[in-house]
Structures are given as C-alpha cells and as structure tokens.
Design a protein around this motif. Structure first.
Motif, short mmCIF file in Angstrom:
data_model
loop_
_atom_site.label_atom_id
_atom_site.label_comp_id
_atom_site.label_asym_id
_atom_site.label_seq_id
_atom_site.Cartn_x
_atom_site.Cartn_y
_atom_site.Cartn_z
N GLU A 1 0.83 -1.20 0.00
CA GLU A 1 0.00 0.00 0.00
C GLU A 1 0.87 1.26 0.00
OE1 GLU A 1 -3.60 1.95 -0.21
OE2 GLU A 1 -3.27 -0.23 -0.22
N LEU A 2 1.91 1.28 0.83
CA LEU A 2 2.80 2.44 0.88
C LEU A 2 3.63 2.57 -0.40
CD1 LEU A 2 4.04 2.37 4.58
CD2 LEU A 2 2.36 3.91 3.55
N ALA A 3 4.02 1.44 -0.97
CA ALA A 3 4.78 1.48 -2.22
C ALA A 3 3.93 2.03 -3.37
CB ALA A 3 5.31 0.10 -2.58
N SER A 4 2.62 1.79 -3.31
CA SER A 4 1.73 2.28 -4.37
C SER A 4 1.60 3.81 -4.34
CB SER A 4 0.34 1.65 -4.23
OG SER A 4 -0.30 2.09 -3.03
N SER A 5 1.99 4.44 -3.22
CA SER A 5 1.94 5.90 -3.16
C SER A 5 2.98 6.54 -4.07
CB SER A 5 2.18 6.38 -1.73
OG SER A 5 3.53 6.11 -1.33
N GLN A 6 3.99 5.76 -4.50
CA GLN A 6 5.07 6.20 -5.38
C GLN A 6 6.00 7.23 -4.74
OE1 GLN A 6 3.40 7.45 -9.12
NE2 GLN A 6 2.69 5.41 -9.65
N VAL A 7 5.79 7.51 -3.45
CA VAL A 7 6.72 8.41 -2.76
C VAL A 7 8.07 7.72 -2.58
CG1 VAL A 7 7.17 9.69 -0.63
CG2 VAL A 7 4.88 9.66 -1.62
N ILE A 8 8.03 6.44 -2.27
CA ILE A 8 9.26 5.66 -2.11
C ILE A 8 9.30 4.56 -3.16
CG2 ILE A 8 9.53 6.13 0.35
CD1 ILE A 8 8.22 3.45 0.93
N GLU A 9 10.51 4.21 -3.55
CA GLU A 9 10.75 3.11 -4.47
C GLU A 9 11.58 2.06 -3.74
OE1 GLU A 9 13.07 2.22 -8.68
OE2 GLU A 9 12.61 4.29 -8.09
N LEU A 10 10.96 0.95 -3.41
CA LEU A 10 11.61 -0.08 -2.61
C LEU A 10 12.58 -0.89 -3.48
CD1 LEU A 10 8.53 -1.28 -0.54
CD2 LEU A 10 10.31 0.34 0.14
N ARG A 11 13.86 -0.62 -3.30
CA ARG A 11 14.89 -1.27 -4.11
C ARG A 11 15.58 -2.42 -3.39
NH1 ARG A 11 18.20 2.94 -7.94
NH2 ARG A 11 16.40 3.84 -9.01
N TYR A 12 15.51 -2.42 -2.07
CA TYR A 12 16.22 -3.44 -1.29
C TYR A 12 15.27 -4.04 -0.27
CZ TYR A 12 20.30 -0.94 -3.13
OH TYR A 12 21.21 -0.33 -3.95
N HIS A 13 15.35 -5.36 -0.09
CA HIS A 13 14.65 -6.06 0.99
C HIS A 13 15.72 -6.58 1.95
CE1 HIS A 13 11.39 -5.86 -1.95
NE2 HIS A 13 10.55 -6.14 -0.97
N LEU A 14 15.70 -6.07 3.17
CA LEU A 14 16.79 -6.31 4.11
C LEU A 14 16.45 -7.43 5.09
CD1 LEU A 14 17.64 -2.57 4.88
CD2 LEU A 14 18.40 -3.99 2.97
N ASP A 15 17.52 -7.91 5.73
CA ASP A 15 17.36 -9.00 6.70
C ASP A 15 17.58 -8.55 8.14
OD1 ASP A 15 16.95 -10.87 4.60
OD2 ASP A 15 19.13 -10.98 4.29
N ASN A 16 18.32 -7.46 8.33
CA ASN A 16 18.60 -7.00 9.69
C ASN A 16 18.73 -5.48 9.71
OD1 ASN A 16 21.62 -6.29 9.33
ND2 ASN A 16 21.50 -8.41 8.58
N PRO A 17 18.56 -4.87 10.90
CA PRO A 17 18.61 -3.40 10.99
C PRO A 17 19.97 -2.81 10.66
CG PRO A 17 17.51 -4.36 12.91
CD PRO A 17 18.15 -5.48 12.17
N GLN A 18 21.06 -3.57 10.84
CA GLN A 18 22.38 -3.03 10.58
C GLN A 18 22.56 -2.64 9.11
OE1 GLN A 18 21.82 -5.83 12.36
NE2 GLN A 18 22.29 -4.93 14.37
N GLN A 19 21.86 -3.32 8.23
CA GLN A 19 21.97 -3.01 6.81
C GLN A 19 21.41 -1.63 6.48
OE1 GLN A 19 19.93 -6.75 5.65
NE2 GLN A 19 21.66 -7.08 4.27
N ILE A 20 20.45 -1.17 7.27
CA ILE A 20 19.86 0.15 7.02
C ILE A 20 20.90 1.24 7.15
CG2 ILE A 20 18.18 1.83 7.87
CD1 ILE A 20 16.41 -0.47 8.72
N ASN A 21 21.63 1.21 8.25
CA ASN A 21 22.65 2.23 8.49
C ASN A 21 23.73 2.19 7.43
OD1 ASN A 21 23.75 4.39 10.05
ND2 ASN A 21 25.24 2.96 10.92
N GLN A 22 24.11 1.00 7.01
CA GLN A 22 25.16 0.88 5.99
C GLN A 22 24.73 1.48 4.66
OE1 GLN A 22 28.23 -0.10 6.50
NE2 GLN A 22 28.84 0.16 4.35
#
Length: 359
Positions: free
Chosen positions: A68-89
């Motif tokens: 639903e949030l991706a359909s807003s087109q405000v964000i483009e989800l390019r990565y699906h992560l496994d842990n929070p540490q990847q966000i900061n990197q």
C-alpha cells in the motif's frame, strides 16, 4: 537628436552582435535553459525516493501494508533487508534515502492502535526527504483509523536544522562559482593582453602551461573550503562527523574538476565577457540539478541523467556523506571516481585545444 545617426549606431550594434555568435546564441539560449531547467527541477512533490524495507513481522497484513505504501510512489523499494544493521550501511553509502521498518509486533499494534505500526527511517541530511517522509507518514493504511500510521525517525539530523543541509551544499556551490569563473576569465585576460601568446612561444609544453595556470587557484579553493567549514561550525554548529582529511581530499578533487571546466571554457572564449557568459551558462544546470536547491528524486529521469554528468552532483553527495553521515571515501568511491574522470576528460580537451593554437 539626429535619427539618421541614431539609426547608424543601432545598425552597427546589430551587425556586431551578429558577428559575436556566442552572445547571439546566449540571447535565446539563457532563457530557454532557465525555462527548461526550472520547469523540470522545481518540483517539490517528490516521488521515487530510493528506499529499502525490513519486514520483521513477515505476515500477510505486513506485506499488504508495504504494498500500500509502495503504491503511493513516494518511495521506491529497491532493497529487501534481513537486519537493521543493513539500514545504516546503505544510508551511509548514499544508496538509499529511507528505510521502511515493519516491527515484529506489527499485528498487535494494529489491534491496540496505541502507536504507529510502521517506522520510516530517513536520511535527515536531505530536507526534501524529510518533507516527503512526513507526507508518507499521513498516508492511510487499511484497518488503521488514526491520522499517522508511520513513525518517522530522522537519522543524522533529528532536530531538522536547515544549516546542516545547506552548508555542505554551499561548499560545492561557492567553489563552482568562483573556480570556474576565476580560471576562465583569468586565462582569457592573459590572451587579451598578449601574455598567453608569449608563453606559447616559449618551450613550455601545453600540459605545463595548463597545470601551471591551474595550481595557484587550487590553493585559493582550499582556503575557501577552510573558511566555509570554520564559519559553518562557528555560526551554525555544522559538524564534520567523518574524516576531515578525506573531506579536504574530495574538495581538492572537486576544485581541480571546476578549474578544468574553467580552463576548457577559456579555450572557447575570445573575450572576458564571453568567458563570463559561458561560466554563467554552466552554473545554472549544476545548481538546479545537483540536488542543492530542489529534490533530486523529484526530477524526471532525463534531468537526473544530465545531473549525473555534472561534478557538483557528486561532490554534494560526498560532502553530505562525510560531514553528516560519517561516511568514508571507501563508501563513496564511485562519486570520487566520476570527479576524477571529469578532471581527466576536461584537462585533456583543454590541452588538445592549446596544442592546436601552437600549430
């Protein structure tokens, strides 16, 4: 007033303007450039922000909320992560500007309705991303009646202070304006006075002549960097969270890139006025398309492709990365590589044009 003499003067100016092809082209070129750039660049309705998603709940309802949030087109989800540490990197490297986090207790939050069920981590070093995040936070979700369904967390600039976003960008803008203009005008002035012809007549090689003209301005550029950093820290408390040495190294590379552009423009111009015209002609695309004034993600793809060719775009990413996100050049190597390529191409073209003048 004699109308005949007046008409003769007007006719003379028109003929002189016709012979000055660069000025004649600027008459139409500058308005067209401004119209096109402002028309495409001024778009505060940001779409397509590069983002990642961390779905810790991994349920049917969480996947529905993500879609639903991706359909807003405000964000483009390019990565699906496994842990929070990847966000900061990914944020430090500048590969994403936001990350959507679905907590483990997502379904429980939906039922309790005591706090937002989703979290959006954003790069606070870019104010346009912050504004778009607040817009996405109010986006309605199925089964959620409260006003705000997404909790926004600002990394690197939690207080949302404007100078933290502006001062790193001003480093590049000021260097662009001064280095390109100073070099272009200075070299053309040497030609107008006859000094450049005297230098070409000596055993000095084109490379020695070009580099020798550039080197003094390198020191001036580094002094400007120091002044901006000191005043920015003193007046606005803008930090340098990363390596100061790496910041100066990146600045040195950008200074050389800007000087290379100035030298190249000087080989095209015949007068100081023409050099100033061409320098101004290069200012607008860099300032408007680099992401300094207007959101980069809000521009059309064609404008973004043009922006990727401009040195200010890459230097802006480096300064914000080092100063605000504590990133290192190892994480921003691709931006530095493009600046290096830009320097090599422009200096090579400039030397080749000076070589032609020796023939």
């Amino acid at each position: 007033m004699n109308l005949r003499r007046l008409g003769a003067i007007v006719l003379k100016e028109l003929r002189q303007l016709r012979r000055d092809r660069l000025t004649f082209a600027m008459i139409a070129g500058i308005p067209l450039l401004q119209l096109v750039l402002f028309g495409y660049a001024i778009n505060m309705d940001v779409r397509g922000i590069q983002a990642a998603v961390l779905d810790q709940a991994n349920t049917a309802s969480s996947r529905e909320a993500i879609a639903e949030l991706a359909s807003s087109q405000v964000i483009e989800l390019r990565y699906h992560l496994d842990n929070p540490q990847q966000i900061n990197q990914l944020l430090r490297e500048g590969r994403i500007s936001a990350a959507l986090v679905v907590p483990v207790d997502f379904n429980a939050r939906l039922q309790r309705k005591d706090r937002p069920p989703l979290q959006l981590v954003v790069d606070g070093s870019d104010q346009s991303v912050q504004a778009s995040a607040r817009q996405l936070a109010a986006y309605p979700l199925p089964g959620w009646s409260n006003r705000q369904a997404v909790e926004v967390v600002n990394f690197y600039n939690p207080e949302r202070l404007a100078p933290l976003n502006t001062v790193p960008g001003l480093l590049g803008v000021i260097l662009t304006m001064t280095m390109v203009l100073f070099t272009a005008v200075a070299l053309v002035r040497e030609r107008e006075r006859g000094n450049l012809e005297l230098l070409i007549a000596t055993p000095v090689s084109p490379w020695e002549l070009t580099v020798g003209k550039v080197l003094p301005f390198v020191g001036i550029g580094l002094i400007q960097v120091s002044v901006i950093l000191l005043v920015g820290h003193w007046l606005f408390a803008v930090p340098v969270r990363g390596s100061l040495l790496e910041l100066y190294g990146a600045s040195l590379l950008f200074i050389v890139a800007s000087l290379s552009l100035g030298v190249f423009l000087s080989t095209l111009a015949s007068t100081q006025f023409q050099a100033m015209q061409m320098a101004f002609f290069t200012f607008l695309p860099q300032i408007l398309l680099s992401g300094f004034m207007f959101p980069f993600a809000g521009m059309p793809k064609a404008a973004q492709w043009i922006a990727e060719l401009l040195p200010l775009t890459h230097y802006l990413r480096i300064t914000r990365g080092i100063m605000l996100r504590e990133a290192g050049m190892g994480e921003l190597w691709n931006e530095a590589l493009w600046l290096l390529v830009f320097c090599a191409i422009l200096l090579g073209l400039s030397v080749s044009r000076i070589q032609k003048r020796l023939d």
